[in-house]
Write a protein that holds these residues in place. Structure first.
Motif, PDB file in Angstrom:
ATOM      1  N   MET A 151       1.169  -0.913   0.218  1.00 13.12           N
ATOM      2  CA  MET A 151       0.116   0.002   0.068  1.00 13.12           C
ATOM      3  C   MET A 151       0.844   1.366  -0.138  1.00 13.12           C
ATOM      4  SD  MET A 151      -2.826  -1.359   3.106  1.00 13.12           S
ATOM      5  CE  MET A 151      -3.258  -3.010   3.482  1.00 13.12           C
ATOM      6  N   LYS A 155      -2.883   4.996   1.758  1.00 16.42           N
ATOM      7  CA  LYS A 155      -3.634   3.851   2.400  1.00 16.42           C
ATOM      8  C   LYS A 155      -3.137   2.628   3.224  1.00 16.42           C
ATOM      9  CE  LYS A 155      -6.263   2.769  -0.152  1.00 16.42           C
ATOM     10  NZ  LYS A 155      -8.169   2.909   0.232  1.00 16.42           N
ATOM     11  N   TYR A 187      -7.680  -4.228   0.994  1.00 17.60           N
ATOM     12  CA  TYR A 187      -6.464  -4.328   1.448  1.00 17.60           C
ATOM     13  C   TYR A 187      -7.251  -3.668   3.441  1.00 17.60           C
ATOM     14  CZ  TYR A 187      -3.953  -2.500  -2.141  1.00 17.60           C
ATOM     15  OH  TYR A 187      -2.765  -2.368  -3.449  1.00 17.60           O
ATOM     16  N   SER A 590      -4.416  12.125   4.473  1.00 17.82           N
ATOM     17  CA  SER A 590      -6.275  11.534   3.702  1.00 17.82           C
ATOM     18  C   SER A 590      -7.467  12.848   4.255  1.00 17.82           C
ATOM     19  CB  SER A 590      -6.730  10.002   4.590  1.00 17.82           C
ATOM     20  OG  SER A 590      -8.250   9.496   4.205  1.00 17.82           O
TER      21      SER A 590
END
Length: 603
Positions: A151, A155, A187, A590
């Motif tokens: 990742m 992520k 994931y 994020s």
């Protein structure tokens, strides 16, 4: 079920509705800014219609406001927020009562800050929730967790934080099944299965994602085994060294015993201390081994399942008293062997249940889970950046299924939400909409508008990256629209220019390429006419820059409206014991960082 503390107190429905009412009062005028399309900025005279200030004044005030927020010490923020709340009643100071134009950019920026999720006082701290769910367990986020190399950083940050919360909720209820809606590449599902031993069903509407998730899960399992095998090898390497040293110790001891028999001397009958025979077995070495053994024992049982099952036992190689005895160490050797066999059988059975199953299905609010998951049991429903209507539908499915005990949803792609009160002149058959969800906004027939939702998505990304909207590319497109209107008589076009700005060497090149893509004859426009439009609007480029900054400032308020709608919907349900908004991720890593979480009453 884990021993737990009382869950954190969250704002009740009347409090949330009061916050929502104030936000709506601000947005009634401010939304016109977010809903204005920059493509029509010059053709529709957007600046003159919505702002009654020079662009230089707006830019200076917004830059000053941003710098003051960055410099504000965290300990003084609550006092400033209290001042904001006290001053949020006089909205005519922001917009003109008659023209509804923006007249005070300072008040506008202050209101936008106040009505962001971060400052509105409606969030529950992540750490506080984890402590309540875990009770006396004190593991912190990220402890003993390795970044997953498959990742990217964003992520990995999201998956580790969200899986930490989900596993804590699962322990809180004593359940093992998780349904991951919009699982995408798998994931989160893989991590929940491998790290925490949960049985995860990852449901995605794309066959490509489902098949890709299976392959990534296979690679992730291999990566996981290697990581944990390495940690075991570190300890086993010490054990091998100690085994060799123990052989030396036994030889020395046997030699000493032989000498004792031969000499039969009382002074030689005393046992030789271990430290005298094997100086390497110092207190620090024994302590090191003990610490690493404790670390291995403290790891989740499911993690052990992923390591080498046939690794030899450290207990059989360590010297006596090297580790403190436990119940398993006190079993005789034969019984220990039988116990290990039984443990391996249980491990095999446990591994069969701790799996990740990717499924392909298009989920709506009316989807019947029993038709998709045959062994549906008490479970959690989760979604990491579920797109558009899938986020609100996740909450609806949660409230309508008794088997689902908890939900954790992080939405994204607000521009793809369906709105009940948008384009009401069109004939529609849809019954359940993405927005609004709660009774309060439904009764008010509230509508955000697609442009507002779209600008919120783009602006949140830019805010997280510390950037504004790309002014020059938007400027090119706005001037192009005026050219198309004047020279081709077209005000609306079904075709889109797309992302060709980065491929163009100049404004002239941009216009030529764009006209070809739109199917328009670019040969009828000489270079001079095109460049005249550029020179005409270049001095007004700062208007577009200032307007885009207003959109960026307003973006968090639109996200607040959408999240408050979802939280109020959950508060309206009778069988939900607890619900909250939680800032789950670092917004720099994020941008869509807020999770809507709800738990049903424990049986």
């Amino acid at each position: 079920m884990a021993a737990s503390c009382p869950l954190p107190v969250t704002p009740d429905l009347p409090t949330l509705r009061a916050k929502l009412q104030g936000l709506l009062q601000f947005l009634r005028d401010a939304l016109s800014i977010s809903n204005a399309h920059t493509v029509d900025f010059y053709t529709e005279s957007v600046w003159e219609e919505l702002v009654n200030l020079p662009p230089e004044t707006v830019l200076a005030a917004l830059r000053k406001s941003a710098s003051e927020t960055e410099a504000l010490p965290s300990e003084t923020r609550p006092l400033v927020e209290a001042e904001w709340e006290a001053g949020m009643t006089d909205f005519p100071k922001i917009f003109c009562e008659t023209s509804q134009k923006l007249v005070s950019v300072e008040a506008f920026a202050l209101a936008a800050k106040y009505y962001s999720v971060q400052n509105l006082g409606i969030c529950t701290p992540f750490e506080q929730l984890l402590v309540a769910l875990r009770g006396n367990q004190n593991q912190r986020i990220g402890e003993n967790q390795k970044a997953v190399e498959f990742m990217n950083m964003k992520k990995s940050h999201e998956v580790q934080a969200m899986s930490e919360l989900i596993s804590s909720i699962a322990d809180y209820y004593g359940i093992k099944q998780v349904i991951d809606l919009g699982s995408g590449k798998g994931y989160l599902s893989s991590f929940l299965s491998l790290k925490y031993g949960l049985k995860v069903y990852g449901i995605d509407s794309s066959n490509t994602n489902t098949h890709g998730a299976e392959e990534r899960n296979r690679k992730l399992k291999k990566h996981w085994k290697l990581c944990h095998a390495q940690s075991r090898l570190d300890v086993n390497g010490l054990a091998l060294k100690m085994a060799k040293e123990r052989k030396v110790q036994n030889k020395v001891k046997n030699k000493a015993d032989t000498e004792e028999v031969f000499n039969n001397s009382p002074t030689n009958q005393e046992k030789m201390p271990t430290s005298a025979i094997l100086p390497d077995f110092s207190g620090s070495v024994i302590s090191n081994i003990r610490n690493q053994m404790e670390t291995l024992h403290s790891q989740p049982h499911q993690e052990e399942n992923l390591c080498f099952e046939n690794s030899f036992s450290l207990i059989n190689l360590l010297p006596i008293n090297a580790v403190e005895p436990t119940s398993s160490q006190q079993i005789p050797n034969r019984e220990t062997s039988e116990a290990n066999k039984e443990r391996r059988k249980m491990t095999s059975k446990s591994s069969e249940s701790n799996i990740y199953s990717p499924l392909t299905s298009f989920i709506t609010a009316d989807s019947e889970l029993h038709d998709i998951i045959k062994d549906l049991e008490d479970c959690l429903m989760v979604g990491l950046h579920t797109c558009g209507d899938l986020a609100p539908n996740t909450l609806r499915i949660f409230t309508s299924n008794s088997e689902i005990k908890g939900v954790c949803s992080v939405g994204c792609c607000y521009h793809l939400l369906s709105e009940e009160f948008e384009n009401q002149h069109k004939e529609r058959t849809q019954e359940k909409w993405g927005f609004p969800m709660c009774h309060y906004l439904k009764e008010a027939r509230w509508c955000c508008g697609r442009n507002a939702r779209m600008s919120a998505c783009l602006a949140l990304e830019r805010v997280a990256a510390g950037q504004g909207l790309p002014t020059e590319s938007l400027f090119y497109r706005a001037v192009l629209q005026d050219i198309i209107k004047d020279c081709y008589g077209i005000t609306k076009c079904d075709r889109h220019v797309g992302k060709i700005y980065s491929k163009c060497s100049s404004f002239l090149d941009y216009v030529r390429r764009s006209l070809k893509k739109l199917g328009l004859d670019e040969s009828k426009l000489p270079e001079k006419i095109i460049m005249n439009y550029y020179e005409k609007y270049k001095p007004r480029m700062n208007e577009l820059e200032a307007f885009n900054m207003l959109k960026v400032v307003l973006a968090p308020c639109i996200e607040t409206l959408i999240l408050l709608d979802r939280l109020c919907y959950l508060k309206e349900q009778e069988d939900i014991a607890w619900s909250a908004l939680v800032k789950l991720f670092d917004p720099v890593k994020s941008p869509r960082c807020y999770a809507v979480i709800a738990l049903k009453k424990q049986q």
